[in-house]
Design a protein around this motif. Structure first.
Motif, PDB file in Angstrom:
ATOM      1  N   PRO A  81       0.576  -1.096  -0.299  1.00  0.00           N
ATOM      2  CA  PRO A  81      -0.089  -0.401  -0.183  1.00  0.00           C
ATOM      3  C   PRO A  81       0.710   1.165  -0.209  1.00  0.00           C
ATOM      4  CG  PRO A  81      -0.832  -2.374   1.772  1.00  0.00           C
ATOM      5  CD  PRO A  81       0.269  -2.223   1.204  1.00  0.00           C
ATOM      6  N   GLY A  82       0.609   1.978  -0.350  1.00  0.00           N
ATOM      7  CA  GLY A  82       1.344   3.314  -0.732  1.00  0.00           C
ATOM      8  C   GLY A  82       2.090   3.292  -2.109  1.00  0.00           C
ATOM      9  N   GLU A  83       2.909   2.652  -2.318  1.00  0.00           N
ATOM     10  CA  GLU A  83       3.453   2.177  -3.584  1.00  0.00           C
ATOM     11  C   GLU A  83       3.025   2.699  -5.286  1.00  0.00           C
ATOM     12  OE1 GLU A  83       7.217  -0.789  -1.899  1.00  0.00           O
ATOM     13  OE2 GLU A  83       5.029  -1.342  -3.167  1.00  0.00           O
ATOM     14  N   GLU A  84       1.538   1.945  -4.753  1.00  0.00           N
ATOM     15  CA  GLU A  84       0.740   2.785  -5.402  1.00  0.00           C
ATOM     16  C   GLU A  84       1.128   4.290  -7.301  1.00  0.00           C
ATOM     17  OE1 GLU A  84      -1.337   2.464  -3.084  1.00  0.00           O
ATOM     18  OE2 GLU A  84      -2.862   3.130  -3.613  1.00  0.00           O
ATOM     19  N   HIS A  85       1.484   5.152  -6.352  1.00  0.00           N
ATOM     20  CA  HIS A  85       1.586   6.713  -7.445  1.00  0.00           C
ATOM     21  C   HIS A  85       2.937   6.453  -8.119  1.00  0.00           C
ATOM     22  CE1 HIS A  85      -2.929   7.208  -6.611  1.00  0.00           C
ATOM     23  NE2 HIS A  85      -2.178   6.922  -5.400  1.00  0.00           N
ATOM     24  N   GLU A  86       3.464   5.831  -7.378  1.00  0.00           N
ATOM     25  CA  GLU A  86       5.278   5.683  -7.845  1.00  0.00           C
ATOM     26  C   GLU A  86       5.906   5.292  -8.902  1.00  0.00           C
ATOM     27  OE1 GLU A  86       7.638   3.824  -4.918  1.00  0.00           O
ATOM     28  OE2 GLU A  86       6.579   4.887  -3.257  1.00  0.00           O
ATOM     29  N   HIS A  87       5.120   4.430  -9.825  1.00  0.00           N
ATOM     30  CA  HIS A  87       4.684   4.255 -11.068  1.00  0.00           C
ATOM     31  C   HIS A  87       6.105   3.248 -10.726  1.00  0.00           C
ATOM     32  CE1 HIS A  87       1.539   5.902 -13.009  1.00  0.00           C
ATOM     33  NE2 HIS A  87       1.883   7.188 -12.075  1.00  0.00           N
ATOM     34  N   ARG A  88       6.995   2.387 -10.044  1.00  0.00           N
ATOM     35  CA  ARG A  88       8.155   2.047 -10.521  1.00  0.00           C
ATOM     36  C   ARG A  88       7.759   0.345 -10.686  1.00  0.00           C
ATOM     37  NH1 ARG A  88      11.068  -0.618  -5.823  1.00  0.00           N
ATOM     38  NH2 ARG A  88       9.594   0.379  -4.252  1.00  0.00           N
ATOM     39  N   HIS A  89       8.523   0.419 -11.263  1.00  0.00           N
ATOM     40  CA  HIS A  89       8.537  -0.902 -12.425  1.00  0.00           C
ATOM     41  C   HIS A  89       9.367  -2.526 -12.112  1.00  0.00           C
ATOM     42  CE1 HIS A  89       5.443   0.218 -15.578  1.00  0.00           C
ATOM     43  NE2 HIS A  89       5.996   1.571 -14.993  1.00  0.00           N
ATOM     44  N   GLU A  90       8.895  -2.858 -12.082  1.00  0.00           N
ATOM     45  CA  GLU A  90       9.930  -3.830 -11.012  1.00  0.00           C
ATOM     46  C   GLU A  90      10.173  -4.945 -12.335  1.00  0.00           C
ATOM     47  OE1 GLU A  90       9.936  -4.498  -7.396  1.00  0.00           O
ATOM     48  OE2 GLU A  90       8.579  -3.305  -6.340  1.00  0.00           O
ATOM     49  N   HIS A  91       9.214  -4.890 -13.358  1.00  0.00           N
ATOM     50  CA  HIS A  91      10.290  -6.152 -14.361  1.00  0.00           C
ATOM     51  C   HIS A  91      10.706  -5.694 -14.864  1.00  0.00           C
ATOM     52  CE1 HIS A  91       7.373  -3.357 -15.774  1.00  0.00           C
ATOM     53  NE2 HIS A  91       7.255  -3.686 -16.768  1.00  0.00           N
ATOM     54  N   GLU A 135      -2.242 -10.460  -0.749  1.00  0.00           N
ATOM     55  CA  GLU A 135      -3.897 -10.134  -1.009  1.00  0.00           C
ATOM     56  C   GLU A 135      -3.309 -10.398  -2.679  1.00  0.00           C
ATOM     57  OE1 GLU A 135      -6.842  -9.706   0.003  1.00  0.00           O
ATOM     58  OE2 GLU A 135      -6.219  -9.314   2.076  1.00  0.00           O
ATOM     59  N   GLY A 136      -4.806 -11.102  -3.366  1.00  0.00           N
ATOM     60  CA  GLY A 136      -4.789 -10.714  -4.520  1.00  0.00           C
ATOM     61  C   GLY A 136      -6.110 -10.571  -4.973  1.00  0.00           C
ATOM     62  N   ASP A 137      -5.824  -9.986  -6.196  1.00  0.00           N
ATOM     63  CA  ASP A 137      -7.163  -9.388  -6.461  1.00  0.00           C
ATOM     64  C   ASP A 137      -6.827  -9.133  -8.083  1.00  0.00           C
ATOM     65  OD1 ASP A 137      -8.503  -6.803  -5.014  1.00  0.00           O
ATOM     66  OD2 ASP A 137      -7.540  -6.610  -6.720  1.00  0.00           O
ATOM     67  N   LYS A 162      -5.258  -2.508   1.276  1.00  0.00           N
ATOM     68  CA  LYS A 162      -5.497  -1.281   2.727  1.00  0.00           C
ATOM     69  C   LYS A 162      -6.284  -1.424   3.413  1.00  0.00           C
ATOM     70  CE  LYS A 162      -4.935   2.222  -0.843  1.00  0.00           C
ATOM     71  NZ  LYS A 162      -5.370   2.917  -2.276  1.00  0.00           N
ATOM     72  N   ARG A 163      -7.628  -2.151   3.838  1.00  0.00           N
ATOM     73  CA  ARG A 163      -8.190  -3.116   4.801  1.00  0.00           C
ATOM     74  C   ARG A 163      -7.278  -3.700   5.548  1.00  0.00           C
ATOM     75  NH1 ARG A 163     -12.832  -5.735   1.913  1.00  0.00           N
ATOM     76  NH2 ARG A 163     -12.816  -6.493   4.098  1.00  0.00           N
ATOM     77  N   ILE A 164      -6.214  -4.464   5.104  1.00  0.00           N
ATOM     78  CA  ILE A 164      -5.482  -5.748   5.603  1.00  0.00           C
ATOM     79  C   ILE A 164      -4.418  -4.652   6.749  1.00  0.00           C
ATOM     80  CG2 ILE A 164      -3.385  -7.284   6.001  1.00  0.00           C
ATOM     81  CD1 ILE A 164      -6.650  -7.938   5.630  1.00  0.00           C
ATOM     82  N   GLN A 217       0.217  -6.323  -2.316  1.00  0.00           N
ATOM     83  CA  GLN A 217      -1.180  -6.889  -3.031  1.00  0.00           C
ATOM     84  C   GLN A 217      -0.413  -6.944  -4.327  1.00  0.00           C
ATOM     85  OE1 GLN A 217      -4.951  -6.095  -2.592  1.00  0.00           O
ATOM     86  NE2 GLN A 217      -4.999  -7.342  -4.637  1.00  0.00           N
ATOM     87  N   ILE A 218      -0.682  -8.427  -4.972  1.00  0.00           N
ATOM     88  CA  ILE A 218      -0.439  -8.968  -6.218  1.00  0.00           C
ATOM     89  C   ILE A 218      -2.249  -8.534  -7.691  1.00  0.00           C
ATOM     90  CG2 ILE A 218      -0.185 -11.096  -7.743  1.00  0.00           C
ATOM     91  CD1 ILE A 218       0.889 -12.233  -5.012  1.00  0.00           C
ATOM     92  N   ASN A 219      -2.086  -7.494  -7.952  1.00  0.00           N
ATOM     93  CA  ASN A 219      -2.818  -7.216  -8.950  1.00  0.00           C
ATOM     94  C   ASN A 219      -2.759  -7.896 -10.318  1.00  0.00           C
ATOM     95  OD1 ASN A 219      -3.125  -4.040  -7.912  1.00  0.00           O
ATOM     96  ND2 ASN A 219      -4.557  -6.042  -7.738  1.00  0.00           N
ATOM     97  N   THR A 220      -3.421  -8.926 -10.027  1.00  0.00           N
ATOM     98  CA  THR A 220      -3.037 -10.250 -11.668  1.00  0.00           C
ATOM     99  C   THR A 220      -3.805  -9.828 -13.171  1.00  0.00           C
ATOM    100  OG1 THR A 220      -5.329 -11.523 -10.939  1.00  0.00           O
ATOM    101  CG2 THR A 220      -3.557 -12.027 -10.076  1.00  0.00           C
ATOM    102  N   GLY A 221      -4.331  -8.399 -12.959  1.00  0.00           N
ATOM    103  CA  GLY A 221      -4.143  -7.591 -14.676  1.00  0.00           C
ATOM    104  C   GLY A 221      -5.842  -8.657 -14.650  1.00  0.00           C
ATOM    105  N   ASN A 222      -5.497  -9.694 -15.946  1.00  0.00           N
ATOM    106  CA  ASN A 222      -7.230 -10.363 -16.577  1.00  0.00           C
ATOM    107  C   ASN A 222      -6.491 -11.980 -15.268  1.00  0.00           C
ATOM    108  OD1 ASN A 222      -7.795  -8.873 -18.554  1.00  0.00           O
ATOM    109  ND2 ASN A 222      -6.093  -8.421 -19.658  1.00  0.00           N
ATOM    110  N   GLY A 223      -5.515 -11.793 -14.672  1.00  0.00           N
ATOM    111  CA  GLY A 223      -5.201 -13.101 -14.837  1.00  0.00           C
ATOM    112  C   GLY A 223      -7.159 -13.763 -13.331  1.00  0.00           C
ATOM    113  N   CYS A 224      -6.871 -14.748 -13.410  1.00  0.00           N
ATOM    114  CA  CYS A 224      -7.975 -14.876 -12.473  1.00  0.00           C
ATOM    115  C   CYS A 224      -7.475 -16.763 -11.394  1.00  0.00           C
ATOM    116  CB  CYS A 224      -9.178 -16.353 -13.383  1.00  0.00           C
ATOM    117  SG  CYS A 224      -8.754 -16.984 -15.082  1.00  0.00           S
ATOM    118  N   HIS A 225      -6.727 -15.872 -11.330  1.00  0.00           N
ATOM    119  CA  HIS A 225      -5.628 -16.520  -9.993  1.00  0.00           C
ATOM    120  C   HIS A 225      -4.472 -16.735  -9.723  1.00  0.00           C
ATOM    121  CE1 HIS A 225      -4.125 -18.725 -13.997  1.00  0.00           C
ATOM    122  NE2 HIS A 225      -3.130 -18.840 -12.958  1.00  0.00           N
TER     123      HIS A 225
END
Ligand code: GTP
Ligand code: ZN
Ligand code: ZN
Ligand code: ZN
Ligand code: ZN
Length: 301
Positions: free
Chosen positions: A19-29, A148-150, A158-160, A169-177
């Motif tokens: 949480p808090g890293e979502e605006h940094e535009h850091r590309h880790e890949h 957290e995955g979604d 953020k809730r946690i 948080q892992i955001n999977t984009g289109n991924g469903c698992h």
């Protein structure tokens, strides 16, 4: 299996952030990628260029004019395979790769005495609510880390975070698992400590998360009383692969047609080793038995 379960999932669409890293535009890949997926590109064969669809690493078939050619990559003779058999081959490779990595995760967790839970369910059954309440009530006794995955948001992380537990948080984009590789990366980012409890909230979906071993110690399927008691029969994989079944939102039982006895009977028909907890994450009813179970396994703080 749907397309997003393995195929169509380039690594660089996965985001793992605190949480808090979502605006940094850091590309880790890095922009490394393997050609696991179908794409078109040109080949030169005997100085003749031709374009074709091509899967590196995997067998492929493609149309070609009558000419001899060889590839850098190993593949079958150019027999005309059925598209379907090709898909199955890819699925097998993906599952095998995942299972190997899951075993590595499991070995790491065991060595560090990290008790790992994989929470699976349909969307909105109350995974995050259950976790919030559990952490608030047990954080003096157990050391919690959360993945957290979604697909898109940072909402659950953020809730946690508000409970005081370390979370990514892992955001999977289109991924469903979630898969074992994502967990491997997230665990490093979280810096999960020895003798702790690591809870993974999977993507809300009763189908695909069942197929992917993450290396967890126990899989926990959550079903809420608003979903209908026939879910175990409709989605058997989720129930065969789980160790624990939590029936949530029991505070709503007076208002819905949901037969607790029946859901248990259906679930046991699918998997006779399942243990049940009947809870309300909202009122706290039934949570004590769940806590007792967790305290029995979780590394003491
Ligand atoms: N009445 C009642 N509502 C609950 C209970 N647990 C969760 N809810 C509500 O159910 C909704 C979904 O809860 P979440 O905890 O976000 O569910 P989730 O499984 O994490 O959802 P996704 O991450 O989207 O799959 C929210 O409105 C919660 O307040 C419960 O025990 N009783
Ligand atoms: Zn899927
Ligand atoms: Zn290529
Ligand atoms: Zn070729
Ligand atoms: Zn959630």
């Amino acid at each position: 299996m749907c397309d997003t379960c393995g195929c169509g999932q380039p690594d660089d669409h996965i985001k793992i952030r605190k949480p808090g890293e979502e605006h940094e535009h850091r590309h880790e890949h890095s922009h490394e990628h393997s050609h696991d997926f179908e794409h078109e590109h040109e080949h030169e064969h005997d100085k003749k260029k031709h374009k074709h669809k091509h899967e590196h690493n995997y067998e492929h078939s493609h149309e070609h004019k009558s000419h001899e050619h060889s590839h850098k990559y190993e593949h079958d003779e150019h027999t005309y395979e059925h598209a379907q058999s090709k898909e199955i081959k890819i699925e097998q490779d993906i599952m095998q790769k995942n299972n190997l990595l899951a075993e590595r995760n499991r070995g790491y967790f065991e060595a560090k005495n990290i008790f790992t839970l994989n929470l699976v369910s349909s969307p909105g059954s109350g995974k995050t609510s259950l976790l919030e309440k559990t952490i608030k009530d047990l954080k003096k006794k157990l050391f919690f880390f959360v993945i957290e995955g979604d697909q898109q948001t940072m909402n659950d992380a953020k809730r946690i975070e508000a409970t005081g537990a370390a979370v990514v948080q892992i955001n999977t984009g289109n991924g469903c698992h979630l898969d074992a590789d994502m967990i491997n990366k997230a665990v490093k980012k979280l810096d999960v400590k020895e003798n702790s409890v690591l809870v993974i909230e999977n993507v809300g979906n009763l189908v695909c998360p069942a197929l992917f071993d993450l290396g967890e110690s126990k899989r926990v399927v959550i079903i809420s009383v608003t979903e209908g008691e026939d879910k175990p029969l409709k989605y058997p994989n989720m129930f065969t692969t789980s160790d624990i079944c939590i029936i949530n939102k029991t505070d709503l039982l007076p208002h819905v047609d949901f037969n607790v006895k029946k859901v248990k009977e259906y679930a046991l028909r699918i998997n006779n080793k399942l243990d049940f907890f009947e809870v309300s994450a909202k009122t706290g009813n039934g949570m004590d038995e769940w806590y007792e179970w967790l305290l029995k396994f979780g590394g003491k703080r």
